[in-house]
Scaffold this motif. Structure first.
Motif, PDB file in Angstrom:
ATOM      1  N   ILE A 101       0.348  -1.466  -0.100  1.00 16.65           N
ATOM      2  CA  ILE A 101       0.096  -0.135   0.287  1.00 16.65           C
ATOM      3  C   ILE A 101       0.912   1.050  -0.532  1.00 16.65           C
ATOM      4  O   ILE A 101       0.361   2.192   1.034  1.00 16.65           O
ATOM      5  N   THR A 102       1.662   1.470  -0.823  1.00 16.12           N
ATOM      6  CA  THR A 102       2.494   3.337  -1.142  1.00 16.12           C
ATOM      7  C   THR A 102       2.111   3.074  -2.996  1.00 16.12           C
ATOM      8  O   THR A 102       1.899   2.125  -3.611  1.00 16.12           O
ATOM      9  N   THR A 103       2.311   4.228  -2.597  1.00 21.27           N
ATOM     10  CA  THR A 103       2.257   5.572  -3.669  1.00 21.27           C
ATOM     11  C   THR A 103       3.814   5.015  -4.898  1.00 21.27           C
ATOM     12  O   THR A 103       3.939   5.165  -6.097  1.00 21.27           O
ATOM     13  N   GLU A 104       4.664   4.820  -3.580  1.00 24.36           N
ATOM     14  CA  GLU A 104       6.198   4.894  -4.466  1.00 24.36           C
ATOM     15  C   GLU A 104       6.309   3.739  -5.270  1.00 24.36           C
ATOM     16  O   GLU A 104       7.825   3.590  -5.660  1.00 24.36           O
ATOM     17  N   HIS A 105       5.419   2.668  -5.188  1.00 27.95           N
ATOM     18  CA  HIS A 105       6.212   1.447  -5.604  1.00 27.95           C
ATOM     19  C   HIS A 105       7.558   0.568  -5.014  1.00 27.95           C
ATOM     20  O   HIS A 105       8.212   0.161  -5.741  1.00 27.95           O
ATOM     21  N   GLU A 106       7.383   0.738  -4.076  1.00 25.43           N
ATOM     22  CA  GLU A 106       8.767   1.191  -2.932  1.00 25.43           C
ATOM     23  C   GLU A 106       9.044  -0.908  -2.218  1.00 25.43           C
ATOM     24  O   GLU A 106       8.277  -1.058  -2.174  1.00 25.43           O
ATOM     25  N   ILE A 107       9.772  -0.888  -3.119  1.00 24.42           N
ATOM     26  CA  ILE A 107      10.626  -2.276  -2.683  1.00 24.42           C
ATOM     27  C   ILE A 107      12.241  -2.654  -1.803  1.00 24.42           C
ATOM     28  O   ILE A 107      13.225  -1.992  -2.541  1.00 24.42           O
ATOM     29  N   VAL A 108      11.896  -3.007  -0.972  1.00 21.10           N
ATOM     30  CA  VAL A 108      13.448  -2.677   0.132  1.00 21.10           C
ATOM     31  C   VAL A 108      14.646  -3.980  -0.355  1.00 21.10           C
ATOM     32  O   VAL A 108      13.851  -5.181   0.038  1.00 21.10           O
ATOM     33  N   LEU A 109      15.740  -4.001  -0.238  1.00 21.29           N
ATOM     34  CA  LEU A 109      17.016  -4.947  -0.961  1.00 21.29           C
ATOM     35  C   LEU A 109      17.650  -5.303   0.332  1.00 21.29           C
ATOM     36  O   LEU A 109      17.943  -4.337   0.871  1.00 21.29           O
ATOM     37  N   LEU A 110      18.062  -6.167   0.389  1.00 24.68           N
ATOM     38  CA  LEU A 110      19.089  -6.847   1.449  1.00 24.68           C
ATOM     39  C   LEU A 110      20.200  -5.422   1.561  1.00 24.68           C
ATOM     40  O   LEU A 110      20.414  -5.489   0.384  1.00 24.68           O
ATOM     41  N   PRO A 111      20.697  -5.405   2.790  1.00 30.55           N
ATOM     42  CA  PRO A 111      22.016  -4.237   2.664  1.00 30.55           C
ATOM     43  C   PRO A 111      23.091  -5.096   2.136  1.00 30.55           C
ATOM     44  O   PRO A 111      23.987  -4.267   0.810  1.00 30.55           O
ATOM     45  N   ASP A 112      23.426  -6.680   1.965  1.00 30.74           N
ATOM     46  CA  ASP A 112      24.531  -6.682   0.948  1.00 30.74           C
ATOM     47  C   ASP A 112      24.059  -7.817  -0.387  1.00 30.74           C
ATOM     48  O   ASP A 112      24.776  -8.217  -1.681  1.00 30.74           O
ATOM     49  N   PHE A 113      23.008  -7.068  -0.888  1.00 29.80           N
ATOM     50  CA  PHE A 113      22.400  -7.601  -2.305  1.00 29.80           C
ATOM     51  C   PHE A 113      23.410  -6.854  -3.606  1.00 29.80           C
ATOM     52  O   PHE A 113      24.874  -6.220  -3.034  1.00 29.80           O
ATOM     53  N   SER A 114      23.910  -7.504  -4.482  1.00 32.67           N
ATOM     54  CA  SER A 114      24.626  -7.404  -5.564  1.00 32.67           C
ATOM     55  C   SER A 114      23.919  -7.863  -6.407  1.00 32.67           C
ATOM     56  O   SER A 114      23.273  -8.726  -7.101  1.00 32.67           O
ATOM     57  N   PRO A 115      23.870  -6.258  -7.472  1.00 30.04           N
ATOM     58  CA  PRO A 115      22.850  -6.248  -8.821  1.00 30.04           C
ATOM     59  C   PRO A 115      23.247  -7.369  -9.435  1.00 30.04           C
ATOM     60  O   PRO A 115      24.249  -7.446 -10.243  1.00 30.04           O
ATOM     61  N   ILE A 116      22.375  -8.120 -10.670  1.00 26.67           N
ATOM     62  CA  ILE A 116      23.158  -8.628 -11.680  1.00 26.67           C
ATOM     63  C   ILE A 116      23.842  -7.604 -12.636  1.00 26.67           C
ATOM     64  O   ILE A 116      24.797  -7.764 -13.353  1.00 26.67           O
ATOM     65  N   GLU A 117      22.442  -6.471 -13.185  1.00 28.51           N
ATOM     66  CA  GLU A 117      22.922  -5.684 -13.985  1.00 28.51           C
ATOM     67  C   GLU A 117      23.534  -4.048 -13.243  1.00 28.51           C
ATOM     68  O   GLU A 117      21.315  -4.202 -12.327  1.00 28.51           O
ATOM     69  N   ASN A 118      23.737  -2.989 -13.700  1.00 32.07           N
ATOM     70  CA  ASN A 118      23.211  -1.726 -13.020  1.00 32.07           C
ATOM     71  C   ASN A 118      24.080  -0.846 -14.294  1.00 32.07           C
ATOM     72  O   ASN A 118      24.787  -1.303 -14.073  1.00 32.07           O
ATOM     73  N   ASP A 119      23.196  -0.001 -14.139  1.00 34.41           N
ATOM     74  CA  ASP A 119      23.497   0.993 -14.903  1.00 34.41           C
ATOM     75  C   ASP A 119      22.253   3.047 -14.635  1.00 34.41           C
ATOM     76  O   ASP A 119      21.771   2.624 -14.032  1.00 34.41           O
ATOM     77  N   ILE A 120      23.429   3.597 -15.021  1.00 31.50           N
ATOM     78  CA  ILE A 120      22.700   5.113 -14.782  1.00 31.50           C
ATOM     79  C   ILE A 120      21.907   5.244 -15.750  1.00 31.50           C
ATOM     80  O   ILE A 120      22.397   5.167 -16.987  1.00 31.50           O
ATOM     81  N   GLU A 121      20.498   5.573 -15.538  1.00 29.55           N
ATOM     82  CA  GLU A 121      19.584   5.127 -16.567  1.00 29.55           C
ATOM     83  C   GLU A 121      19.237   6.822 -16.667  1.00 29.55           C
ATOM     84  O   GLU A 121      18.575   7.314 -17.922  1.00 29.55           O
ATOM     85  N   LEU A 122      19.659   7.850 -15.676  1.00 30.03           N
ATOM     86  CA  LEU A 122      18.790   9.119 -15.699  1.00 30.03           C
ATOM     87  C   LEU A 122      20.075  10.695 -15.620  1.00 30.03           C
ATOM     88  O   LEU A 122      20.786   9.961 -14.084  1.00 30.03           O
ATOM     89  N   SER A 123      21.164  11.165 -16.067  1.00 32.43           N
ATOM     90  CA  SER A 123      21.488  12.590 -15.194  1.00 32.43           C
ATOM     91  C   SER A 123      20.920  13.386 -15.019  1.00 32.43           C
ATOM     92  O   SER A 123      19.362  13.663 -15.841  1.00 32.43           O
ATOM     93  N   TYR A 124      21.086  14.407 -14.270  1.00 36.84           N
ATOM     94  CA  TYR A 124      20.233  15.316 -13.985  1.00 36.84           C
ATOM     95  C   TYR A 124      20.651  16.442 -15.387  1.00 36.84           C
ATOM     96  O   TYR A 124      19.224  16.864 -15.640  1.00 36.84           O
TER      97      TYR A 124
END
Length: 222
Positions: free
Chosen positions: A190-213
């Protein structure tokens, strides 16, 4: 160097029972002088005692209103922590959820950061891999030492990166990451932010910058 230290009983409760991130806590606590620390320690010890002994926390413990604005807000935040601890000692999961999503955090006030170190439910029925976004500083992306809050909604990440808060937006980015369902600590209901909390030591399969300022500003001008 400060001669006043947090009482061990309070430290143990904050760290192990409330699962508060102590570096964040001590950044605030150590910003005060020893005179106020001594006062705060006395109040915190009393809050801990009453929270374990009494079912009427509000009646037994008084708000502290005799200091500066920052001192009063600190004690107000800690009062709320121990009030929740008093109410929810029998449900560790509910305590973590309530402290993690405390209204003061969303309103921009200082409030202790809670670390959710284990999944609060089983999320193995979720897709094995999925995409999440996070608005953060570029330094966080470069270090790969990501914080726990993420969102499945790109627009929400844009708001946290470039709209909310008073900070140097030019050093902010939206990060896109592919993660596993075993990385999930909590899917916030029940949140409008669609929040998902990840474990502190998680390691993403992939990660990249989607958008700069700069890219965000360019997209707003199109």
């Amino acid at each position: 160097m400060s001669k006043v230290e947090l009482p061990p009983s309070v430290l143990d409760c904050l760290k192990n029972e409330m699962q508060i991130e102590m570096e964040h806590f001590f950044n605030k606590y150590d910003s005060f002088d020893d005179s106020f620390k001594a006062t705060a320690n006395r109040l915190l010890v009393d809050m801990l005692r009453v929270s374990k002994e009494s079912s009427s926390f509000n009646e037994d413990v008084s708000f502290y209103e005799d200091g500066t604005h920052e001192q009063n807000k600190f004690m107000d935040a800690m009062f709320d922590c121990f009030k929740l601890f008093n109410e929810l000692q029998s449900s560790k999961i509910d305590l973590l959820k309530r402290m993690y999503k405390h209204h003061s955090r969303s309103e921009g006030y200082w409030f202790p950061v809670v670390v959710i170190s284990k999944p609060l439910a089983s999320y193995l029925n979720e897709p094995s891999e999925f995409i999440l976004y996070r608005g953060c500083y570029l330094d966080e992306y470069n270090s790969k030492d990501f914080r726990q809050p993420w969102t499945s909604d790109l627009d929400t990440a844009k708001r946290f990166a470039f709209i909310y808060g008073d900070f140097d937006k030019s050093n902010r980015v939206v990060v896109k990451a592919k993660v596993k369902n075993t990385d999930i600590a909590w899917i916030v209901e029940i949140t409008t932010e669609h929040e998902i909390v990840l474990l502190p030591d998680f390691s993403p399969i992939e990660n990249d910058i989607e958008l700069s300022y700069i890219q965000y500003c360019e997209s707003k001008n199109q």
